[in-house]
Design an enzyme around this catalytic site. Structure first.
Site, PDB file in Angstrom:
ATOM      1  N   HIS A   8      35.077  28.056  44.044  1.00  0.00           N
ATOM      2  CA  HIS A   8      34.362  28.162  42.764  1.00  0.00           C
ATOM      3  C   HIS A   8      35.388  28.369  41.665  1.00  0.00           C
ATOM      4  O   HIS A   8      36.194  29.296  41.732  1.00  0.00           O
ATOM      5  CB  HIS A   8      33.380  29.336  42.785  1.00  0.00           C
ATOM      6  N   HIS A  54      28.883  26.825  33.236  1.00  0.00           N
ATOM      7  CA  HIS A  54      29.564  27.905  33.962  1.00  0.00           C
ATOM      8  C   HIS A  54      30.761  27.399  34.762  1.00  0.00           C
ATOM      9  O   HIS A  54      31.879  27.855  34.545  1.00  0.00           O
ATOM     10  CB  HIS A  54      28.527  28.605  34.865  1.00  0.00           C
ATOM     11  N   GLU A  80      30.498  37.505  42.925  1.00  0.00           N
ATOM     12  CA  GLU A  80      29.888  36.195  43.194  1.00  0.00           C
ATOM     13  C   GLU A  80      30.072  35.741  44.652  1.00  0.00           C
ATOM     14  O   GLU A  80      29.924  34.558  44.952  1.00  0.00           O
ATOM     15  CB  GLU A  80      30.470  35.133  42.252  1.00  0.00           C
ATOM     16  N   HIS A  88      36.261  27.411  37.121  1.00  0.00           N
ATOM     17  CA  HIS A  88      35.688  27.167  35.789  1.00  0.00           C
ATOM     18  C   HIS A  88      36.498  26.096  35.051  1.00  0.00           C
ATOM     19  O   HIS A  88      37.095  26.367  34.010  1.00  0.00           O
ATOM     20  CB  HIS A  88      35.726  28.454  34.951  1.00  0.00           C
TER      21      HIS A  88
HETATM   22 ZN   LIG Z   1      31.998  31.862  37.856  1.00  0.00          ZN
END
Ligand SMILES: [Zn+2]
Length: 253
Positions: A117, A181, A98, A119
């Site tokens: 990033h 996500h 990613e 979750h």
């Molecule tokens: Zn992710």
């Protein structure tokens, strides 16, 4: 004379290089601490989630956490140096697929130096409702009219095109909810991105609690929220709070 000039140039170059090395070292140290703070604040999800920081002396490169390790396992040795196309230019660890979340945001937003990033539970739950973040608590003001929404897919952001989609959803904002996500949070500094990530999760949690309790009262006026937003977006606020969390994580060992 010529020799002395060239010797001076050489010594200036060496001094500059030593300065760059010191800056890189201190940035990597901050990334390591940021990872530990994020885990201490419940932002971990196995080895998923990543943080990156743009090199101040080369804005086309950034440092990034590697694949297969937790956010609290970042070391001087496993940090990768990556270019804006997502290519690893230094380091031997495995790269997150990613990576394009980071590279495409750095391309689109010269003012952003740090991208995170993760979750986090409440932010994902809020994204699943399809509703935006309300200003039901003070952290909500940080993201007032500054929170994008990426709704193309639940899948990993594994191509430049998908990364560009996340950057578009971010626009001029501070963060993006990736539907079902996770979150992407940006900052000019590591402190700003880390504190933003924690505050977004807190704002989402309060909102979901208020909505679950049923029929929340209206938010305060735009002018009132904007005043708070101006106060809590002062760079000093991010630094003071990040430094506190770093001290706390160090105390806990
Ligand atoms: Zn992710």
């Amino acid at each position: 004379m010529i020799n002395r000039k060239s010797a001076n140039r050489k010594s200036t170059r060496l001094t500059k290089r030593a300065g760059q090395r010191a800056t890189h070292r201190s940035l990597k140290e901050q990334l390591i601490l940021a990872g530990k703070v994020l885990v201490a604040e419940g932002q971990d999800d196995f080895t998923r989630g990543h943080i990156s920081f743009r090199l101040p002396d080369d804005p086309n490169l950034f440092f990034m956490k590697a694949h297969s390790i937790g956010l609290d396992e970042i070391t001087m040795q496993n940090i990768l140096t990556i270019d804006l196309e997502g290519n690893v230019v230094a380091g031997t660890a495995r790269r997150h697929s990613e990576v394009y979340i980071h590279s495409e945001i750095f391309k689109a937003r010269p003012d952003v130096n740090c991208v995170i990033h993760t979750h986090p539970t409440y932010s994902i739950a809020l994204s699943a409702t399809g509703r935006g973040l309300k200003c039901y608590s003070q952290p909500g003001a940080l993201f007032y009219e500054a929170l994008g929404s990426y709704t193309d897919t639940i899948n990993l952001i594994r191509s430049q095109a998908m990364g560009a989609g996340v950057a578009r959803a971010l626009g001029n904002g501070r963060a993006v909810l990736l539907k079902n996500h996770g979150v992407v949070v940006t900052g000019a500094t590591i402190a700003e991105a880390v504190i933003g990530t924690i505050m977004l999760e807190n704002g989402a949690m309060v909102q979901l609690l208020a909505e679950a309790a049923g029929d929340p009262a209206p938010e305060f006026s735009r002018a009132d929220i904007e005043k708070l937003k101006a106060d809590i977006t002062q760079p000093e606020q991010f630094t003071i709070n990040f430094d506190y969390l770093v001290r706390r994580v160090k105390r806990r060992g």
